[in-house]
Design an enzyme around this catalytic site. Sequence first.
Site, mmCIF file in Angstrom:
data_model
loop_
_atom_site.group_PDB
_atom_site.id
_atom_site.type_symbol
_atom_site.label_atom_id
_atom_site.label_comp_id
_atom_site.label_asym_id
_atom_site.label_seq_id
_atom_site.Cartn_x
_atom_site.Cartn_y
_atom_site.Cartn_z
ATOM 1 N N ASP A 43 -9.207 -5.189 -5.155
ATOM 2 C CA ASP A 43 -8.504 -4.139 -4.664
ATOM 3 C C ASP A 43 -9.783 -2.952 -4.934
ATOM 4 O O ASP A 43 -8.871 -2.332 -6.745
ATOM 5 C CB ASP A 43 -7.506 -3.821 -4.764
ATOM 6 C CG ASP A 43 -7.275 -2.886 -3.598
ATOM 7 O OD1 ASP A 43 -6.859 -2.592 -3.261
ATOM 8 O OD2 ASP A 43 -5.281 -2.773 -3.526
ATOM 9 N N HIS B 38 -7.175 -5.003 -0.634
ATOM 10 C CA HIS B 38 -7.035 -4.599 -0.777
ATOM 11 C C HIS B 38 -5.293 -5.068 0.333
ATOM 12 O O HIS B 38 -4.372 -5.114 0.000
ATOM 13 C CB HIS B 38 -6.980 -2.700 -0.320
ATOM 14 C CG HIS B 38 -5.568 -1.613 -0.145
ATOM 15 N ND1 HIS B 38 -4.413 -2.478 -1.067
ATOM 16 C CD2 HIS B 38 -4.851 -1.365 1.133
ATOM 17 C CE1 HIS B 38 -3.692 -0.976 -0.826
ATOM 18 N NE2 HIS B 38 -3.674 -0.674 0.625
ATOM 19 N N SER C 151 0.845 -1.194 0.059
ATOM 20 C CA SER C 151 0.079 -0.332 -0.481
ATOM 21 C C SER C 151 1.204 1.109 -0.474
ATOM 22 O O SER C 151 2.137 1.152 -1.266
ATOM 23 C CB SER C 151 -0.889 -0.395 1.131
ATOM 24 O OG SER C 151 -1.922 0.844 1.277
#
Length: 208
Positions: free
Chosen positions: A152, A184, A61
């Site tokens: 995601d 995600h 991320s």
Amino acid sequence: MHLLIIDVNLTRGSLGFGEEALQSLLGKIGSQDVSDVLTAIDYVIDTGLADRAKISVLGGSHGGFLTTHLIGQAPDLFAAAAVRNPVCNLALMVGTSDIPDWCFIETYGSEGISRFTEAPSSENLSVFYSKSPISHLSKVKTPTIFLLGAKDLRVPVSNGLQYARALKEKGVEVKVIVFPNDTHGIEKPQSDFESFLNIGVWFKKYCN
């Protein structure tokens, strides 16, 4: 000398360092966070705890954002890199993410709240691009593995795919694994296991 793996999800700006440290990063992404990591790496090398030829970097991320920034801004430092659902291009993400406001706040700091719009101007998009790892892509040499969740919504799979394809075109060693049913976090047990297994194999390949 030992292999050093930098987990950039544990840097200033992450929740583990408290609210003040977290807020300090807003508007300074791609610079403050990069500087913090490079300073830490210099320290462990200078103290003899790591071999400069065996440094790998890993993040997911925003940690993936930082990882891809690092391999672009310090292209000769890392033997290998691994990213899970990385933010590589904010100019692409702002139009596809379920949190487009995050792109504004991360880029502009507190001013991003008043700047936020669902229709970013060309000026906004230019600033987003300049703050993104993709703006340093031409310098990247580091072999990089991408672990991406096809479902995601936070950092859509297009972000990682765009960056990986561009790296491959310029001759950088790349491996892409897309988990078709993951979001995600890539949190399904089998996906999580396969993700880190492949990261381990990747690091072993390039850090011997």
